[in-house]
Design a protein around this motif. Structure first.
Motif, short mmCIF file in Angstrom:
data_model
loop_
_atom_site.label_atom_id
_atom_site.label_comp_id
_atom_site.label_asym_id
_atom_site.label_seq_id
_atom_site.Cartn_x
_atom_site.Cartn_y
_atom_site.Cartn_z
N SER A 1 0.85 -1.10 0.13
CA SER A 1 -0.17 -0.15 0.02
C SER A 1 1.00 1.47 -0.28
O SER A 1 0.47 2.28 -0.55
CB SER A 1 -1.02 0.20 1.55
N SER A 2 2.07 1.17 1.23
CA SER A 2 2.58 2.56 0.64
C SER A 2 3.20 2.65 -0.60
O SER A 2 3.46 3.80 -0.68
CB SER A 2 4.52 2.46 2.29
N VAL A 3 3.71 1.25 -1.36
CA VAL A 3 4.50 1.43 -2.88
C VAL A 3 3.60 2.25 -3.54
O VAL A 3 3.69 3.38 -4.03
CB VAL A 3 5.12 0.15 -3.05
N ILE B 1 3.03 14.23 0.52
CA ILE B 1 3.39 13.01 0.09
C ILE B 1 2.80 11.78 0.84
O ILE B 1 2.94 10.45 1.54
CB ILE B 1 4.20 12.67 -0.71
N ALA C 1 0.92 4.40 -2.95
CA ALA C 1 0.44 5.30 -2.38
C ALA C 1 1.31 5.98 -3.06
O ALA C 1 1.23 7.39 -3.30
CB ALA C 1 -0.54 5.84 -1.18
N LEU C 2 2.51 5.95 -2.65
CA LEU C 2 4.25 6.84 -3.47
C LEU C 2 3.62 6.66 -4.66
O LEU C 2 3.66 8.24 -5.32
CB LEU C 2 5.53 5.96 -3.46
N VAL D 1 1.32 8.41 2.10
CA VAL D 1 2.06 7.14 2.59
C VAL D 1 1.45 6.72 4.20
O VAL D 1 1.04 5.40 3.79
CB VAL D 1 3.58 6.99 2.31
N TYR E 1 3.02 10.30 -5.99
CA TYR E 1 4.45 11.54 -5.82
C TYR E 1 4.21 12.38 -7.80
O TYR E 1 5.19 13.47 -7.24
CB TYR E 1 5.74 10.77 -6.25
N ALA F 1 -2.21 5.40 3.49
CA ALA F 1 -2.51 4.16 3.02
C ALA F 1 -1.86 3.17 4.06
O ALA F 1 -2.53 2.34 4.25
CB ALA F 1 -1.72 4.55 1.97
N VAL F 2 -1.06 3.60 4.68
CA VAL F 2 -0.71 2.86 5.70
C VAL F 2 -2.08 1.99 7.00
O VAL F 2 -1.92 0.55 6.64
CB VAL F 2 0.92 2.49 6.64
#
Length: 594
Positions: free
Chosen positions: A96-98, A211, A100-101, A215, A105, A218-219
């Motif tokens: 999820s963090s990826v 950003i 979200a990034l 993240v 971004y 999202a986490v």
């Protein structure tokens, strides 16, 4: 200021939250247990969403993508590899963090609805992918989670065990949101939400802050989704990756109060039980009748409580709490002391240089080879008729506009640097105000000034101390607890100066700080500017109030049609025929000659 742990509001809040636990235990009803678990889950989801949607002001309409990733990650790892969901949920959080990034971004560097649209697009793409890979995910038929009973598998026979785990996830999410709101990062998010340009002027990297909020949100959403998937024991793409779910959790935060810690919780507690009861009682009238309840509540809140329930009622509640024994008391005024010690510098050395600035907007040449120098301990006045290009020069001196040609350099110690953005100009020691005042209206005067102070400290206590000192310098001590939106024009102008001073600048750029003030406020502002210069801060000011400019300035630079027309002492500049002609036209010059 009272430490948070001693504040009665904290204990009242904890007592109210504990009702989610003791009420089901007292009633011993399966439906009440289920309702309490759902409240914990959706209050946690709404709180996590509020970090990016409320604090940072970035509307995430496809936020369920992170919920679905979390639930499917934990469920698939259990079903396919026998890995505990306590481990799988962290795998889902990493994915999820990826995601979200990847969404944040590129889109959060732009202004507009791009982030919202990107989250919806990702939600639909991931839903289609999960539906397509039937061999792994079960496709549209869904995926059954193996019923392995026990704490390692997050599946229990007793409802109270589910409730304890759900409350734990909710409590962690709420604690994270509370810590963020009280931290420097939380102040930065609110500043970016309200006025991004003003936030950048006090050193906030707005893109990085947004950003980071996306993240973190999202986490937390993914972690809660992992638990909820195990609780339901069945995963379905249309439910896990649902636009309706995204809107639902955003609506809870909106009803309770965007940007507040308690708002999403209050919105969930008030709306979710009513909707669930309506789903049961009114289902005979047609599927989705509970949605009508959501809609009616939302319309009611928007019409009568536009700031949300918590935002609207907080002042009344705080007044009631403050009457309690040991309630919050206003801090007694401290003895006045100098806000900034005079800096021992060798006056006259250049500290800010602009050389050969050129800027075009299409066919308009806004600045044409403008060069000027500001020295230490100096007040430099920049004047010129309307449309002369003064504001364009000012924005180039603070990084908000990048020149097509030429350079702006700032002396930092013995070296010279060339900042490239507003936040790097601020960190190089250049503070500024705005022609149209840009206070953070929802924050108090104290909190506005603290935003500047946070550039050099992470500690709230140190930022508060700096804010009190700067408030004394700018005649704002009596207004520290006042909301910025309640100030007069003169108060807002001084507040902007105070916010800039809290960044500890060596150069202060004042953009028409005297405009629109009554005579008493003008006199107060003039004395304030003198005190600022006496504290060791060099001042460059654009001003149309000529008497004040002439009285304050050590030198004057006249700009006309994008060029430097004249530079020198005030008495020399004001009597220059070219300057008089630029302001009053050739007719006035000819009349004088006649």
């Amino acid at each position: 200021m009272m430490p948070p742990i001693l504040n009665p509001r904290v204990y009242i809040g904890l007592l109210a939250l504990s009702a989610i636990l003791w009420l089901p235990l007292a009633l011993q009803s399966s439906f009440v247990y289920h309702l309490a678990i759902q409240v914990c889950v959706f209050a946690g989801l709404a709180t996590a969403w509020n970090i990016v949607g409320g604090f940072a002001g970035q509307l995430s309409l496809g936020h369920a993508v992170f919920y679905g990733i979390g639930s499917y990650s934990a469920g698939l790892l259990v079903a396919k590899f026998g890995i505990s969901p306590w481990i799988g949920m962290f795998a889902g959080a990493a994915v999820s963090s990826v995601v979200a990034l990847l969404i944040a971004y590129p889109t959060l560097r732009l202004r507009g609805p791009f982030f919202s649209l990107a989250t919806i697009a990702f939600l639909e793409v991931v839903r289609l992918l999960v539906t397509h890979f039937e061999g792994w995910t079960g496709g549209s038929a869904g995926l059954n989670v193996p019923l392995q009973i026990g704490l390692p598998w997050m599946i229990f026979r007793e409802k109270w065990a589910y409730l304890l785990v759900a409350f734990g996830f909710f409590a962690v999410t709420l604690l994270v949101a509370w810590l963020i709101r009280r931290s420097r990062f939380g102040f930065y998010l609110i500043a970016v939400r309200e006025r991004e340009d003003a936030a950048r002027a006090v050193g906030v990297n707005a893109v990085r802050a947004k950003i980071a909020a996306a993240v973190i949100s999202a986490v937390l959403t993914s972690l809660i989704g992992s638990f909820h998937g195990m609780y339901l024991t069945f995963l379905e793409p249309s439910a896990a990756f649902s636009l309706e779910l995204s809107i639902q959790i955003a609506m809870f935060a909106l009803i309770g109060g965007l940007g507040t810690v308690a708002g999403p919780v209050v919105g969930t507690v008030l709306v979710l039980p009513v909707a669930e009861l309506a789903r049961g009682w009114l289902s005979a009238f047609g599927n989705g009748t509970h949605g009508f309840v959501y809609g009616m509540l939302l319309v009611f809140v928007v019409l009568f409580f536009p700031r949300g329930l918590v935002g609207h009622l907080s002042q009344q509640v705080l007044r009631l709490i403050d009457r309690l024994p040991n309630g919050h008391k206003a801090k007694a005024a401290e003895p006045a002391r100098p806000a900034v010690q005079r800096i021992a510098t060798s006056l006259g050395q250049p500290i800010l240089k602009a050389e050969g600035l050129h800027k075009r907007f299409g066919g308009l040449k806004a600045t044409d080879d403008v060069s000027l120098t500001l020295h230490e301990g100096e007040i430099l006045g920049v004047i010129g008729p309307n449309g002369a290009g003064k504001t364009t020069v000012f924005n180039q001196l603070s990084g908000f506009i990048r020149p097509d040609q030429g350079t702006v350099t700032v002396r930092t110690g013995v070296d010279w640097s060339s900042p490239r953005s507003p936040e790097t100009f601020a960190r190089a020691g250049v503070g500024r105000t705005f022609q149209i005042v840009q206070p953070f209206a929802g924050l108090s005067v104290m909190e506005n000034i603290m935003l500047g102070a946070f550039m050099h400290t992470r500690l709230r206590s140190e930022a508060e101390a700096v804010a009190r000192e700067v408030a004394h310098l700018t005649d704002l001590t009596a207004l520290l607890d006042t909301e910025a939106r309640s100030l007069t024009v003169g108060g807002m102008k001084r507040l902007e100066v105070a916010r800039a001073l809290a960044t500890r600048p060596r150069v202060l750029l004042l953009d028409e700080v005297l405009a629109g003030l009554n005579p008493s406020d003008v006199a107060r502002a003039i004395e304030m500017i003198k005190r600022i210069r006496d504290s060791g801060v060099s001042v460059l000011m654009i001003e149309h109030l000529m008497q004040a400019t002439m009285a304050l300035s050590d030198r004057i630079v006249v700009i006309n049609v994008g060029k430097v027309l004249r530079e020198g002492k005030p008495a020399d500049v004001v009597n220059d025929p070219a300057v008089i002609e630029a302001y009053l036209g050739k007719g006035y010059t000819h009349a004088q000659a006649a």
